[in-house]
Design an enzyme around this catalytic site. Structure first.
Site, PDB file in Angstrom:
ATOM      1  N   ASN A 193       0.665  -1.171   0.135  1.00  0.00           N
ATOM      2  CA  ASN A 193       0.124  -0.122   0.054  1.00  0.00           C
ATOM      3  C   ASN A 193       0.989   1.328   0.060  1.00  0.00           C
ATOM      4  O   ASN A 193       1.968   1.172  -0.346  1.00  0.00           O
ATOM      5  CB  ASN A 193      -1.020  -0.022   1.272  1.00  0.00           C
ATOM      6  CG  ASN A 193      -0.266   0.128   2.418  1.00  0.00           C
ATOM      7  OD1 ASN A 193       0.964  -0.524   2.733  1.00  0.00           O
ATOM      8  ND2 ASN A 193      -0.452   1.003   3.361  1.00  0.00           N
ATOM      9  N   CYS A 231       2.046   2.623   2.510  1.00  0.00           N
ATOM     10  CA  CYS A 231       3.260   2.858   3.453  1.00  0.00           C
ATOM     11  C   CYS A 231       4.085   1.587   3.397  1.00  0.00           C
ATOM     12  O   CYS A 231       4.654   1.197   4.677  1.00  0.00           O
ATOM     13  CB  CYS A 231       2.720   3.677   4.500  1.00  0.00           C
ATOM     14  SG  CYS A 231       1.839   5.174   4.663  1.00  0.00           S
ATOM     15  N   GLU A 270       3.075  -1.297   4.423  1.00  0.00           N
ATOM     16  CA  GLU A 270       2.761  -2.442   5.721  1.00  0.00           C
ATOM     17  C   GLU A 270       1.620  -3.402   5.530  1.00  0.00           C
ATOM     18  O   GLU A 270       1.505  -4.274   6.050  1.00  0.00           O
ATOM     19  CB  GLU A 270       2.386  -1.687   6.949  1.00  0.00           C
ATOM     20  CG  GLU A 270       1.021  -1.115   7.241  1.00  0.00           C
ATOM     21  CD  GLU A 270       0.891   0.166   6.430  1.00  0.00           C
ATOM     22  OE1 GLU A 270       0.059   0.967   6.858  1.00  0.00           O
ATOM     23  OE2 GLU A 270       1.732   0.605   5.658  1.00  0.00           O
ATOM     24  N   ALA A 325       2.450   8.469  12.044  1.00  0.00           N
ATOM     25  CA  ALA A 325       3.198   9.830  12.280  1.00  0.00           C
ATOM     26  C   ALA A 325       2.129  10.818  12.959  1.00  0.00           C
ATOM     27  O   ALA A 325       2.695  11.568  13.718  1.00  0.00           O
ATOM     28  CB  ALA A 325       3.580  10.485  10.929  1.00  0.00           C
ATOM     29  N   ILE A 340      -1.074  10.035  14.535  1.00  0.00           N
ATOM     30  CA  ILE A 340      -1.608   9.592  15.705  1.00  0.00           C
ATOM     31  C   ILE A 340      -0.822   9.299  16.842  1.00  0.00           C
ATOM     32  O   ILE A 340      -1.247   9.432  18.112  1.00  0.00           O
ATOM     33  CB  ILE A 340      -2.539   8.120  15.486  1.00  0.00           C
ATOM     34  CG1 ILE A 340      -1.589   7.054  14.996  1.00  0.00           C
ATOM     35  CG2 ILE A 340      -3.701   8.227  14.457  1.00  0.00           C
ATOM     36  CD1 ILE A 340      -2.303   5.603  15.086  1.00  0.00           C
TER      37      ILE A 340
END
Length: 964
Positions: A584, A586, A588, A771, A773
């Protein structure tokens, strides 16, 4: 002017002027200056230009100062000063004259005009002494009375007693903070007729300037912001001017909450179903004291982008925000009030935090709560532009996107319908790039997408160039992320220095869906066919040359990232019903995609720092957190608002979720474990084992209550193969993979439960970057090592001074925290490694990202990866990169069984502000394009020195917050 202040320079007697005394010229619209006598006048940037010019005249003389060079320098400095002032001031739009002069002084120092800066400082000091002397000689006079202008235009006397009480209340219970310096600075910036908004902003800005010397002032700043928010929200929901102290909120929250729900429903912002909850019971459960847990960065982020607002007014208070999210997630529970309170307690304690889309949209009329969407783009115009349209629809409500572009035929491939040749995948990537920019999620955050391409695609070399700043801009995508989808066979060819063949996917369509041994056999068969002249579009390239170019572009532009196709598929629980074609945004998420299925993942992260003490991991608390969190994530799937049918079908069929973590660095520091140590690797292993165990167990419990997910039969789960067991499958497919397989918990019993009862979710874990939350919770993001121990973070909410509070606590305990230490930390870019008087044990414990060998990050990631059924966003840091180091690092990541990597971060040429931040809260780092290291002969990676390294996703980039 006193002779003692005159500067004898180049035969010219001159002094830098006071900005305050310059002649009036055209003004900057909307901004005002508070003068030392309390009067307010329009802000005039040209006065800064005049003052700077005279400062250069004082030092360089009229001839030198009249040159075009100085003219250009002064123009640039003026723009810097105005930019810093207007960016920092926010909505107050009023500066004090001293703030302007501070910024001029800082600009001169940053630009290394040291002589001019010194002259300017000396002149300011002399003028300050003159004013002090004049004030001492003058008869005392009563301070002028101040009035506050309300929104209605009415002027009322300033309630100075309440103003003081609010500041004093904000400091209560916090060590090493005092209300007096805040009051002194704030009162200096008040003027007669000040607006209510400006009045509430003044103490916040004053407290922010003190954060660098005492981290607890971050809590003070947040509490002062709360007072501003309470006035705004309470006045809006009641329709009358209302204020409340923090002490008042212990009772006021319960009566405010039904008003908040009513207001939100009337404004078409809250789902009317929330109005049918037992609001009295819900309101009584709100814990006002948890408002005090925010640091300033976290609360300001919520204030700017998360809290519900209408007509420019926020009407959502922090605990109402958490409860609104919780109620949205509990809407379909049987005892939904009890579940909402359970979910609220988890969120408001910061033990767990949902991802940004869930926080944005839960409990609203369009509850798009999912974080990530993965698509496969088909090889015809209808499919390509449907994919682009899907991107827009998915991004509209805050989804982060990963696109698999491998099926699209390459440059020169035959187009049967027109009997022409294809322009390849790149022009369509440009369209996708521009779509991501156009759909910016309602102004909340920038739309973001990552394009994946497999390494055998004939357009791979053009794909590698997409982020370059040179070349044909029509074939560049400056805003879209890119990633390589790398098969094991390619890495084996790199290791053997063999040849690699590039194909167009329309001639080798099955390669897209194959991996492992099946891919190897088919690929080699296509190589034989190409050599026999049976394929039209193909070419050979040395595998090592392509690998070097991949690493060169990664180093120069930050893209494409390196992700590994085979471990993502071989260890996937869902290999029986599809193929993982990409990750995706990022890196993960590793879920299946096809023309009929758009993969969806629903994310949330455990705050690991809240689950440890010096004694270690609190397993009981962790088990409770994971159990509730998994229920919340599973609820997302059924509540979710799906913008395209393929996403809904996929999510309901497989029900994947991604439970991750944040605060890993904080947890290590709490346990006194340096990141670069075997202890940290072991803790990464044990903590992820515990999370994995309880996440899988919770999914089994949900399956028993709600039923197993529809595609369970045939999955690895159904065969009793858990993530720890799937390592064996990877070892069989790729001999020599180096992954630890030790364990400590009772996996045998859980394995039997999984086989017997089933799983509610096809996938349970994924570690996202977090980043945003993590800012809300006030901990280090994700699994990252600390970037710096003192720095300024910039995001869409502004610039925020960040100090490692635990480090300050330790330095205080040893009598080492003072102004000199603050200055030293600035000088060394937030690092303690080069400060001689800091003990070695603290240097090891508080080593920053670029002081840690990235092999430690990979070792820890490999230990986590054995427990995770998806992947993790793993950034790698290299202080002094070279071709050889990059080559070794990424080969090591592959050999350690990692599924994906994320950004490669290189230390840019940086400058940390050496002067005080008092009165600025400005940037500590002015990041310039990276200085590129020469590639080593063994691996000749050629680097473009002009490349804007890291610009796409710098650690403090305000735009890169798309997957949290």
């Amino acid at each position: 002017m006193p002779a003692t202040t005159a500067l004898q320079t180049n035969g010219t007697d001159a002094v830098p002027p006071s900005i305050e005394n310059e002649a009036r010229t055209p003004t900057e619209p909307g901004y005002r200056i508070i003068r030392r006598n309390g009067s307010v006048t329009p802000f005039d940037p040209t006065k800064i230009t005049v003052a700077l010019t005279k400062a250069f005249l004082a030092v360089e003389g009229s001839v030198a100062a009249g040159s075009r060079r100085v003219h250009d320098v002064v123009k640039d400095l003026t723009e810097q000063v105005v930019g810093n002032l207007t960016r920092r001031i926010g909505e107050g739009r009023t500066f004090h004259i001293e703030d302007v002069q501070d910024q001029v002084e800082l600009a001169l120092m940053r630009s290394e005009h040291h002589k001019v800066a010194r002259a300017y400082v000396l002149y300011r000091e002399e003028r300050a002494r003159e004013r002090a002397a004049a004030k001492a000689a003058a008869p005392e006079s009563a301070a002028p009375s101040l009035h506050v202008t309300r929104a209605t235009g009415e002027k009322v006397a300033l309630d100075e007693a309440r103003f003081r009480r609010i500041v004093e209340e904000a400091c209560e219970g916090l060590e090493a903070v005092s209300p007096q310096p805040i009051l002194n600075e704030a009162l200096r910036n008040l003027y007669d007729g000040i607006t209510e908004d400006e009045l509430s902003l003044a103490p916040i800005l004053a407290a922010r300037t003190l954060v660098e010397t005492e981290p607890n002032y971050s809590f003070v700043s947040a509490r002062l912001l709360l007072d501003r928010l309470r006035r705004e929200a309470l006045s809006f929901v009641t329709g009358r001017s209302e204020q409340a102290t923090q002490a008042d909120m212990a009772e006021r929250y319960a009566t405010y909450f039904p008003e908040f729900i009513r207001t939100g429903i009337e404004a078409d912002l809250i789902d009317p179903e929330l109005g049918r909850f037992d609001l009295k019971r819900i309101g009584a459960a709100l814990k006002a004291e948890r408002d005090l847990n925010f640091q300033y960065l976290g609360l300001q982020t919520l204030y700017d982008r998360y809290f519900l607002h209408t007509r420019g007014k926020r009407f959502e208070l922090p605990q109402a925000f958490f409860m609104r999210v919780a109620m949205g997630l509990a809407a379909r529970e049987i005892d939904r009030e009890a579940r909402a309170i359970e979910f609220y307690n988890l969120l408001s304690s910061f033990d767990f935090m949902c991802s940004t889309p869930t926080l944005f949209n839960s409990g609203t009329l369009r509850p798009q709560l999912s974080s990530c969407f993965l698509t496969t783009i088909g090889d015809d115009l209808d499919a390509i532009f449907k994919g682009v349209k899907d991107n827009a629809l998915l991004a509209k409500y805050s989804g982060g996107l990963g696109n698999d572009w491998t099926p699209v035929r390459g440059l020169g491939a035959h187009i049967k319908g027109t009997n022409g040749e294809s322009q390849g995948v790149v022009p369509f990537l440009k369209v996708a790039n521009d779509t991501a920019i156009a759909v910016n999620q309602g102004g909340k955050r920038k739309g973001a997408v990552c394009a994946y391409l497999e390494t055998w695609h004939v357009d791979i070399e053009e794909f590698l160039d997409l982020r370059k700043n040179t070349g044909d801009d029509r074939r560049r995508t400056h805003d879209m992320n890119t990633a390589n989808w790398v098969p094991d066979l390619f890495m084996e060819r790199v290791e053997a220095d063999g040849e690699w063949t590039l194909f167009s996917p329309d001639e080798v369509p099955d390669l897209h869906d194959l991996y492992g041994t099946a891919f190897r056999n088919a690929y080699e068969a296509y190589e034989a066919r190409a050599a026999a002249g049976e394929l039209r579009v193909w070419r050979k390239i040395r595998a090592l040359d392509l690998w070097r170019k991949m690493l060169t572009m990664l180093f120069e532009t930050g893209h494409p990232w390196v992700t590994f196709k085979d471990p993502c598929n071989i260890r996937s629980p869902q290999g029986h019903v599809g193929v993982v074609h990409s990750s995706n945004l990022c890196t993960e998420i590793t879920l299946n995609t096809s023309k009929d299925e758009v993969a969806v993942c629903n994310l949330g992260s455990i705050n690991l720092a809240n689950h440890v003490s010096e004694q270690g991991l609190d397993l009981d608390r962790l088990a409770r957190t994971v159990g509730t969190a998994m229920r919340m994530l599973d609820n997302v799937i059924d509540i979710n608002f799906y913008t395209i049918p393929e996403a809904r079908a996929s999510n309901l069929r497989h029900r994947p979720v991604g439970l991750g973590l944040m605060g890993f660095q904080d947890a290590l520091q709490a346990m006194r474990i340096p990141y670069a140590s075997e202890g940290a690797v072991e803790f990464a292993d044990r903590s992820m084992e515990a999370i994995s165990y309880h996440a899988i167990s919770a999914s089994v419990d949900l399956a028993a209550e709600r039923g197993r997910y529809p595609s369970f039969e045939g999955s690895l789960w159904s065969k009793g193969i858990l993530p720890i067991d799937s390592i064996r499958l990877l070892e069989e497919a790729r001999p020599g993979v180096d992954m630890d397989s030790t364990f400590t918990l009772d996996w045998a019993s859980l394995r039997e439960r999984v086989k017997e009862t089933g799983m509610r979710n096809s996938n349970t874990m994924a570690i996202a970057p977090t980043a945003t939350i993590s800012n809300i919770c006030g901990v280090a993001q994700s699994i990252e090592p600390a970037y710096q121990n003192l720095f300024v973070k910039s995001n869409m909410s502004g610039d925020f001074t960040v100090v490692n509070a635990q480090l300050v606590h330790d330095l205080k305990a040893r009598g080492l925290w003072d102004e000199v230490m603050v200055s030293d930390m600035k000088y060394f870019d937030g690092s303690v490694g080069q400060i001689d008087r800091i003990p070695d044990d603290l240097k090891a414990l508080y080593a920053t990202a670029f002081e840690i060998d990235s092999s430690w990050l990979i070792e820890a990631a490999s230990r986590r990866q054995k427990w995770i059924d998806q992947a993790q966003s793993l950034n790698l840091y290299i202080a002094n990169p070279s071709g050889k180091k990059l080559d070794e690092l990424y080969r090591f990541a592959w050999k350690k069984g990692l599924k994906t990597t994320y950004y490669l971060r290189s230390r840019s040429a940086t400058h940390v502000e050496k002067s005080t931040l008092k009165g600025t809260d400005g940037k500590l780092n002015a990041v310039s394009p990276a200085s590129m290291a020469a590639a080593e002969a063994a691996t000749p990676i050629v680097v473009d020195p002009s490349a804007a390294w890291g610009k796409a996703c710098a650690i403090d980039d305000p735009d890169c917050e798309a997957c949290q």
